[in-house]
Scaffold this motif. Structure first.
Motif, mmCIF file in Angstrom:
data_model
loop_
_atom_site.group_PDB
_atom_site.id
_atom_site.type_symbol
_atom_site.label_atom_id
_atom_site.label_comp_id
_atom_site.label_asym_id
_atom_site.label_seq_id
_atom_site.Cartn_x
_atom_site.Cartn_y
_atom_site.Cartn_z
ATOM 1 N N ARG A 1 1.946 18.569 7.593
ATOM 2 C CA ARG A 1 2.525 18.803 6.270
ATOM 3 C C ARG A 1 3.180 17.530 5.754
ATOM 4 O O ARG A 1 3.968 16.888 6.452
ATOM 5 C CB ARG A 1 3.549 19.933 6.321
ATOM 6 C CG ARG A 1 4.283 20.150 4.991
ATOM 7 C CD ARG A 1 5.035 21.442 4.956
ATOM 8 N NE ARG A 1 4.103 22.561 5.048
ATOM 9 C CZ ARG A 1 4.481 23.813 5.244
ATOM 10 N NH1 ARG A 1 5.759 24.100 5.409
ATOM 11 N NH2 ARG A 1 3.591 24.773 5.307
ATOM 12 N N LEU A 2 2.860 17.168 4.524
ATOM 13 C CA LEU A 2 3.422 15.964 3.913
ATOM 14 C C LEU A 2 4.926 16.105 3.735
ATOM 15 O O LEU A 2 5.414 17.116 3.228
ATOM 16 C CB LEU A 2 2.762 15.703 2.555
ATOM 17 C CG LEU A 2 3.282 14.501 1.755
ATOM 18 C CD1 LEU A 2 2.970 13.197 2.492
ATOM 19 C CD2 LEU A 2 2.672 14.488 0.355
ATOM 20 N N LEU A 3 5.658 15.054 4.137
ATOM 21 C CA LEU A 3 7.110 15.025 3.989
ATOM 22 C C LEU A 3 7.530 14.021 2.925
ATOM 23 O O LEU A 3 8.356 14.311 2.071
ATOM 24 C CB LEU A 3 7.774 14.668 5.324
ATOM 25 C CG LEU A 3 7.454 15.577 6.511
ATOM 26 C CD1 LEU A 3 8.103 15.028 7.778
ATOM 27 C CD2 LEU A 3 7.913 16.996 6.249
ATOM 28 N N TYR A 4 6.975 12.801 3.008
ATOM 29 C CA TYR A 4 7.319 11.732 2.075
ATOM 30 C C TYR A 4 6.096 10.868 1.843
ATOM 31 O O TYR A 4 5.162 10.862 2.635
ATOM 32 C CB TYR A 4 8.414 10.791 2.633
ATOM 33 C CG TYR A 4 9.559 11.450 3.336
ATOM 34 C CD1 TYR A 4 10.586 12.040 2.615
ATOM 35 C CD2 TYR A 4 9.637 11.459 4.725
ATOM 36 C CE1 TYR A 4 11.640 12.638 3.255
ATOM 37 C CE2 TYR A 4 10.697 12.044 5.378
ATOM 38 C CZ TYR A 4 11.699 12.648 4.641
ATOM 39 O OH TYR A 4 12.747 13.236 5.277
ATOM 40 N N GLN A 5 6.137 10.092 0.768
ATOM 41 C CA GLN A 5 5.191 8.988 0.614
ATOM 42 C C GLN A 5 5.920 7.829 -0.066
ATOM 43 O O GLN A 5 6.747 8.030 -0.950
ATOM 44 C CB GLN A 5 3.949 9.410 -0.168
ATOM 45 C CG GLN A 5 4.157 9.755 -1.617
ATOM 46 C CD GLN A 5 2.850 10.160 -2.285
ATOM 47 O OE1 GLN A 5 2.006 10.816 -1.667
ATOM 48 N NE2 GLN A 5 2.674 9.778 -3.530
ATOM 49 N N ILE A 6 5.649 6.615 0.407
ATOM 50 C CA ILE A 6 6.318 5.411 -0.090
ATOM 51 C C ILE A 6 5.257 4.382 -0.443
ATOM 52 O O ILE A 6 4.352 4.114 0.352
ATOM 53 C CB ILE A 6 7.279 4.823 0.963
ATOM 54 C CG1 ILE A 6 8.295 5.878 1.416
ATOM 55 C CG2 ILE A 6 8.017 3.611 0.406
ATOM 56 C CD1 ILE A 6 9.220 5.398 2.518
ATOM 57 N N GLY A 7 5.373 3.799 -1.641
ATOM 58 C CA GLY A 7 4.432 2.778 -2.066
ATOM 59 C C GLY A 7 5.080 1.409 -2.107
ATOM 60 O O GLY A 7 6.186 1.259 -2.645
ATOM 61 N N GLY B 1 7.990 9.199 -3.022
ATOM 62 C CA GLY B 1 7.714 10.609 -3.288
ATOM 63 C C GLY B 1 8.305 11.473 -2.193
ATOM 64 O O GLY B 1 8.121 11.198 -1.008
ATOM 65 N N THR B 2 9.014 12.520 -2.579
ATOM 66 C CA THR B 2 9.661 13.423 -1.641
ATOM 67 C C THR B 2 9.228 14.848 -1.917
ATOM 68 O O THR B 2 9.169 15.267 -3.083
ATOM 69 C CB THR B 2 11.196 13.342 -1.773
ATOM 70 O OG1 THR B 2 11.608 11.986 -1.609
ATOM 71 C CG2 THR B 2 11.877 14.193 -0.712
ATOM 72 N N VAL B 3 8.911 15.592 -0.880
ATOM 73 C CA VAL B 3 8.555 17.005 -1.040
ATOM 74 C C VAL B 3 9.842 17.809 -1.159
ATOM 75 O O VAL B 3 10.702 17.761 -0.276
ATOM 76 C CB VAL B 3 7.699 17.490 0.137
ATOM 77 C CG1 VAL B 3 7.397 18.988 0.001
ATOM 78 C CG2 VAL B 3 6.392 16.697 0.205
ATOM 79 N N GLY C 1 0.823 -1.202 0.000
ATOM 80 C CA GLY C 1 0.000 0.000 0.000
ATOM 81 C C GLY C 1 0.853 1.245 0.000
ATOM 82 O O GLY C 1 2.062 1.193 -0.234
ATOM 83 N N GLU C 2 0.220 2.377 0.263
ATOM 84 C CA GLU C 2 0.906 3.672 0.247
ATOM 85 C C GLU C 2 1.008 4.227 1.662
ATOM 86 O O GLU C 2 0.006 4.285 2.387
ATOM 87 C CB GLU C 2 0.153 4.661 -0.646
ATOM 88 C CG GLU C 2 0.867 5.981 -0.822
ATOM 89 C CD GLU C 2 0.130 6.892 -1.794
ATOM 90 O OE1 GLU C 2 0.596 7.045 -2.936
ATOM 91 O OE2 GLU C 2 -0.918 7.443 -1.400
ATOM 92 N N TYR C 3 2.209 4.631 2.019
ATOM 93 C CA TYR C 3 2.481 5.204 3.328
ATOM 94 C C TYR C 3 2.848 6.671 3.149
ATOM 95 O O TYR C 3 3.766 7.000 2.398
ATOM 96 C CB TYR C 3 3.629 4.467 4.018
ATOM 97 C CG TYR C 3 3.355 3.005 4.290
ATOM 98 C CD1 TYR C 3 2.958 2.576 5.548
ATOM 99 C CD2 TYR C 3 3.490 2.061 3.274
ATOM 100 C CE1 TYR C 3 2.713 1.229 5.800
ATOM 101 C CE2 TYR C 3 3.235 0.722 3.510
ATOM 102 C CZ TYR C 3 2.842 0.311 4.767
ATOM 103 O OH TYR C 3 2.595 -1.014 5.006
ATOM 104 N N LYS C 4 2.145 7.536 3.840
ATOM 105 C CA LYS C 4 2.455 8.967 3.806
ATOM 106 C C LYS C 4 2.935 9.396 5.185
ATOM 107 O O LYS C 4 2.324 9.055 6.203
ATOM 108 C CB LYS C 4 1.234 9.782 3.393
ATOM 109 C CG LYS C 4 0.799 9.543 1.959
ATOM 110 C CD LYS C 4 -0.306 10.509 1.542
ATOM 111 C CE LYS C 4 -0.675 10.302 0.075
ATOM 112 N NZ LYS C 4 -1.703 11.278 -0.379
#
Length: 288
Positions: free
Chosen positions: A57-63, A73-75, A47-50
């Motif tokens: 505030r979003l910092l990263y997301q990992i799928g 994903g990196t901000v 799944g996707e971890y944010k």
């Protein structure tokens, strides 16, 4: 999630959001999932971890898919983006970094296949923050705080097997007239290095490269024409270097060295030497 030092001191904290890959099959995380993500260990919950800071505030997301990282994903600030063509249509309407006290923020996502090879990359505009403090007081940033992550270090070794041979590398049994169809085991050159990376995003922080070593570095064997031979291999490292792409999170390490061979003919009390110029290139992926 709160990360503490061994002495119990608070290091950093983050809020984690989890969206299962198949929401009909999974509604909660396994006990060790978050710890395994931080330690770069296998994760069973696809799944996707944010990851957010405590202000939301979003910092990263990992799928994850099939237990492997498939996207990160990196901000990042607009000034940190690569020169790659931005393919998301909303970027054309995104405000640019015109005002020096304003910062455009983007979610930069890299997609990987099951082997950890980059197969896609895209940038999506998120928002803009501006410093409304008038530049006074040295408070900085307008809310553009640095993402929270921790550094992990992993050890690796790249190998290069010698392919050059001379007649002195031919071996035979003592007393046997052998034409030299067999050779003494070729040396293997070990190029060792440490990878320093962020635990969550796997982004490479730095790489420590070491001098080249060889094994076997010395070996004694019998050659019909020369008798007993002592072969010593000494690699002399000329240069080590690496280049990295902070956006794609990969790197390329290069070792250049001279492989010095010395064959000592123990029965004759003489020797010969030879040098080979070598280069070893190693691609470092985020999930090695």
């Amino acid at each position: 999630m709160i990360v503490q030092s061994r002495t119990g001191k608070l290091r950093w904290s983050t809020v984690v959001s989890y969206l299962p890959l198949d929401d009909k099959k999974k509604s909660s995380l396994s006990e060790m999932t978050l710890q395994n993500i931080l330690n770069n260990e296998p994760v069973t919950d696809d799944g996707e971890y944010k990851f957010f800071n405590v202000k939301g505030r979003l910092l990263y997301q990992i799928g994850y898919k099939d237990g492997k990282v498939r996207s990160v994903g990196t901000v990042m600030k607009g000034s940190q983006l690569s020169t790659k063509t931005k393919r998301n249509s909303e970027l054309s309407n995104a405000p640019r970094d015109v005002d020096p006290i304003c910062i455009d923020w983007y979610l930069v996502t890299t997609v990987y296949d099951e082997e950890g090879i980059v197969i896609d990359y895209y940038e999506v505009y998120l928002f803009t923050t501006c410093d409304t403090g008038g530049g006074g007081g040295g408070g900085g940033g307008g809310g553009g705080e640095e993402p929270i992550d921790q550094e992990i270090v992993t050890a690796h070794t790249a190998h290069l097997v010698e392919t050059e041979y001379t007649e002195d590398d031919n071996v035979s049994e003592i007393g046997e007239d052998f034409s030299g169809l067999a050779t003494v085991p070729p040396p293997t050159y070990d190029c060792s290095y440490y990878v320093h990376r962020a635990a969550l995003t796997r982004m490479i922080v730095g790489i420590t490269m070491f001098n080249v070593t060889a094994h076997p570095s010395s070996i004694t064997y019998y050659n019909y024409a020369k008798g007993n031979i002592l072969r010593v291999v000494t690699p002399i490292t000329i240069n080590t270097s690496y280049t990295r792409d902070p956006t794609l999170q990969g790197a390329v390490c290069v070792w250049t060295f001279e492989a010095n061979f010395r064959w000592t003919y123990l029965s004759q009390g003489t020797s010969t030497t030879k040098q080979y110029h070598k280069t070893k290139t190693q691609i470092v992926t985020p999930f090695m």
